[in-house]
Design a protein around this motif. Sequence first.
Motif, PDB file in Angstrom:
ATOM      1  N   TYR A  41       2.260   9.884  -3.687  1.00 50.51           N
ATOM      2  CA  TYR A  41       1.542  10.343  -4.705  1.00 50.51           C
ATOM      3  C   TYR A  41       1.280  10.532  -5.691  1.00 50.51           C
ATOM      4  O   TYR A  41       0.586   9.709  -6.648  1.00 50.51           O
ATOM      5  CB  TYR A  41      -0.473  10.735  -3.505  1.00 50.51           C
ATOM      6  N   LYS A  56      -6.032   0.632  -1.926  1.00 50.87           N
ATOM      7  CA  LYS A  56      -5.580   0.256  -3.022  1.00 50.87           C
ATOM      8  C   LYS A  56      -4.189  -0.225  -3.056  1.00 50.87           C
ATOM      9  O   LYS A  56      -2.927   0.308  -1.772  1.00 50.87           O
ATOM     10  CB  LYS A  56      -5.272   1.679  -3.951  1.00 50.87           C
ATOM     11  N   LEU A  87       3.792  12.120   6.717  1.00 49.81           N
ATOM     12  CA  LEU A  87       4.668  11.151   5.903  1.00 49.81           C
ATOM     13  C   LEU A  87       3.407  11.067   4.854  1.00 49.81           C
ATOM     14  O   LEU A  87       3.844  10.926   3.211  1.00 49.81           O
ATOM     15  CB  LEU A  87       4.245   9.748   5.501  1.00 49.81           C
ATOM     16  N   LEU A  88       1.905  11.848   4.208  1.00 53.22           N
ATOM     17  CA  LEU A  88       0.696  10.993   3.509  1.00 53.22           C
ATOM     18  C   LEU A  88       0.089  12.611   2.929  1.00 53.22           C
ATOM     19  O   LEU A  88      -0.551  12.177   1.997  1.00 53.22           O
ATOM     20  CB  LEU A  88      -0.166  10.059   4.637  1.00 53.22           C
ATOM     21  N   ASP A 112      -5.419   4.914   3.434  1.00 54.11           N
ATOM     22  CA  ASP A 112      -3.650   5.062   4.161  1.00 54.11           C
ATOM     23  C   ASP A 112      -2.979   5.204   5.288  1.00 54.11           C
ATOM     24  O   ASP A 112      -2.064   4.791   6.368  1.00 54.11           O
ATOM     25  CB  ASP A 112      -3.145   5.539   3.100  1.00 54.11           C
ATOM     26  N   PHE A 113      -4.094   6.356   5.154  1.00 55.29           N
ATOM     27  CA  PHE A 113      -3.382   7.863   6.372  1.00 55.29           C
ATOM     28  C   PHE A 113      -3.879   6.671   8.018  1.00 55.29           C
ATOM     29  O   PHE A 113      -3.639   6.570   9.055  1.00 55.29           O
ATOM     30  CB  PHE A 113      -4.237   8.711   6.008  1.00 55.29           C
ATOM     31  N   LEU A 122      -1.611  16.063  -8.445  1.00 55.81           N
ATOM     32  CA  LEU A 122      -2.201  15.163  -8.425  1.00 55.81           C
ATOM     33  C   LEU A 122      -3.177  15.132  -9.225  1.00 55.81           C
ATOM     34  O   LEU A 122      -3.818  14.097 -10.342  1.00 55.81           O
ATOM     35  CB  LEU A 122      -2.940  15.021  -6.974  1.00 55.81           C
ATOM     36  N   TYR A 143       0.093  -1.387  -4.953  1.00 53.90           N
ATOM     37  CA  TYR A 143       0.929  -1.298  -5.597  1.00 53.90           C
ATOM     38  C   TYR A 143       1.607  -2.627  -6.102  1.00 53.90           C
ATOM     39  O   TYR A 143       2.603  -3.212  -5.093  1.00 53.90           O
ATOM     40  CB  TYR A 143       1.643  -0.256  -6.026  1.00 53.90           C
ATOM     41  N   HIS A 196       1.281  -1.413  -0.016  1.00 57.01           N
ATOM     42  CA  HIS A 196       0.044   0.045   0.236  1.00 57.01           C
ATOM     43  C   HIS A 196       0.975   1.104  -0.162  1.00 57.01           C
ATOM     44  O   HIS A 196       1.921   1.045  -0.089  1.00 57.01           O
ATOM     45  CB  HIS A 196      -0.828   0.279   1.347  1.00 57.01           C
ATOM     46  N   GLY A 197       0.134   2.651  -0.345  1.00 56.61           N
ATOM     47  CA  GLY A 197       1.231   3.484  -0.501  1.00 56.61           C
ATOM     48  C   GLY A 197       2.221   4.074   0.788  1.00 56.61           C
ATOM     49  O   GLY A 197       3.019   4.134   1.416  1.00 56.61           O
ATOM     50  N   TYR A 198       1.336   3.950   2.217  1.00 53.11           N
ATOM     51  CA  TYR A 198       1.596   3.952   3.368  1.00 53.11           C
ATOM     52  C   TYR A 198       3.206   2.663   3.641  1.00 53.11           C
ATOM     53  O   TYR A 198       3.127   3.538   4.315  1.00 53.11           O
ATOM     54  CB  TYR A 198       0.976   4.353   4.207  1.00 53.11           C
ATOM     55  N   GLU A 200      -8.470   6.769  -1.432  1.00 53.16           N
ATOM     56  CA  GLU A 200      -6.667   5.611  -1.188  1.00 53.16           C
ATOM     57  C   GLU A 200      -6.054   6.651  -0.477  1.00 53.16           C
ATOM     58  O   GLU A 200      -5.089   5.622   0.891  1.00 53.16           O
ATOM     59  CB  GLU A 200      -5.791   6.156  -2.597  1.00 53.16           C
ATOM     60  N   LEU A 201      -6.455   8.025  -0.157  1.00 52.43           N
ATOM     61  CA  LEU A 201      -5.286   7.935   0.781  1.00 52.43           C
ATOM     62  C   LEU A 201      -6.182   8.498   2.542  1.00 52.43           C
ATOM     63  O   LEU A 201      -5.104   8.486   3.366  1.00 52.43           O
ATOM     64  CB  LEU A 201      -4.901  10.140  -0.144  1.00 52.43           C
ATOM     65  N   ALA A 228       5.699   4.525   1.677  1.00 52.70           N
ATOM     66  CA  ALA A 228       6.327   5.289   2.131  1.00 52.70           C
ATOM     67  C   ALA A 228       7.634   5.828   3.361  1.00 52.70           C
ATOM     68  O   ALA A 228       8.670   5.852   4.057  1.00 52.70           O
ATOM     69  CB  ALA A 228       5.837   6.713   2.750  1.00 52.70           C
ATOM     70  N   PRO A 282      -0.878  14.950   0.447  1.00 50.02           N
ATOM     71  CA  PRO A 282      -0.422  16.700   0.190  1.00 50.02           C
ATOM     72  C   PRO A 282      -0.284  17.444   0.341  1.00 50.02           C
ATOM     73  O   PRO A 282      -1.220  18.196   0.214  1.00 50.02           O
ATOM     74  CB  PRO A 282      -0.911  15.860  -1.367  1.00 50.02           C
ATOM     75  N   LEU A 323      -2.327   3.856   8.617  1.00 43.69           N
ATOM     76  CA  LEU A 323      -0.686   4.117   9.219  1.00 43.69           C
ATOM     77  C   LEU A 323      -1.015   4.702  10.108  1.00 43.69           C
ATOM     78  O   LEU A 323       0.153   4.102  11.224  1.00 43.69           O
ATOM     79  CB  LEU A 323       0.107   4.937   8.242  1.00 43.69           C
TER      80      LEU A 323
END
Lengths: 115, 253
Positions: A53, A77, B57-58, B32-33, B68, A79, A29-31, B28-29, A34, B60, B36
């Motif tokens: 991103y 999501k 980190l995440l 992920d947030f 984006l 990757y 995943h994206g996180y 997605e963001l 990172a 933007p 994390l």
Amino acid sequence: MTAMTQRPNLSKHVNELLILARLRVGPAHGYEIALAVERDSNGAFSFQHGTLYPILHRLEQERLIRGSWEGEGRKRKTYQLTTKGEAYLKGEAREVKTLFLNLIRVLEGPAHALG
Amino acid sequence: MPSAESVFRELNARLDLPARRRALLLRELRADFEDLVTTLVAEGLTPEAAQQKAFRLLTPSPDDAGALSGLHRTRYARLVSGYRAARVQVVERVSIGVMAALAVGAPLFALARSSGLPVGTLTVLGVAATFLLANLAWHAFRIVVRDDADADSLARAGMVQAALLGLTLSAGALSVFVDAALTLSSWEAGGGATTIQVAATMTRCAETTALTLGLTILGVFGALALLQWHLSARTVEEELRALLSPTFDPEEE
């Protein structure tokens, strides 16, 4: 000067390679990308304030990585590296390595090289 | 420290993109947030420290949100980005209107000429059918090409479509009725009609009916498509609201 001519935005390019290198290990995943980049580089490299991103999505559009939605309930999501991405990473890693070796040679100076 | 809700609301405002594309990015963001933060808390960080690190980190920056937006803009949006939005919309609407008028006008004009039906008789049918087609084409264009149709405008378009459908059907029926009534009265005045005249009248009425039915079927399918698009757009808007709510639950469907 050579580096600047060859790579006008080196840090962005390095970020791309860091993402691809992490995905070589396996899907993430994206996180996770990172976090892994920051940890594996001992904090030397870090994706600050979501710089991750735009790079991830550009790599996806260029088909160097593939994004897919997974999971039960709310989707996440994930990757993964594509064959094209793997070949690109291999070639670019070689180039970056040569670039940095040349840079180190210049920084250390001719005396060091002779010595 | 700002709340996750306020940060994502701000990001949503910065993303210059249609709702569907914004929802995909924020989905997605936000996931992920939240993941994390959970990971960092499990590793021993306090919830505040975990959230602060996740923000760093995440989420933007304005520049990255702009990048984006640029990446996820439709090809069409990129193509017309150099022109004023209001001017582009006028050109789009006029082009679609002209195309709809031509698509409806050409067969109607051909029918009027071949059947000897006065063009005026079919004018109401033509106008209603042109608006019916233009309404459908405009929203299809917004969905497929511009990708920016919202649920409310699609609901309104569906109602307009239903009204235009009724008008088209009524106008078609009225055309047939008026044509038949006028022909019959002329036969009465002239003392009857030949078999050829009766056959020609029946053919003309059948052609107008067929055209009306064709337009009605198109209108019905259009109304159903608009309903489907409205429901999809509403689902996206509901997801966006959930993603931007303070009680966001990453496990919730």
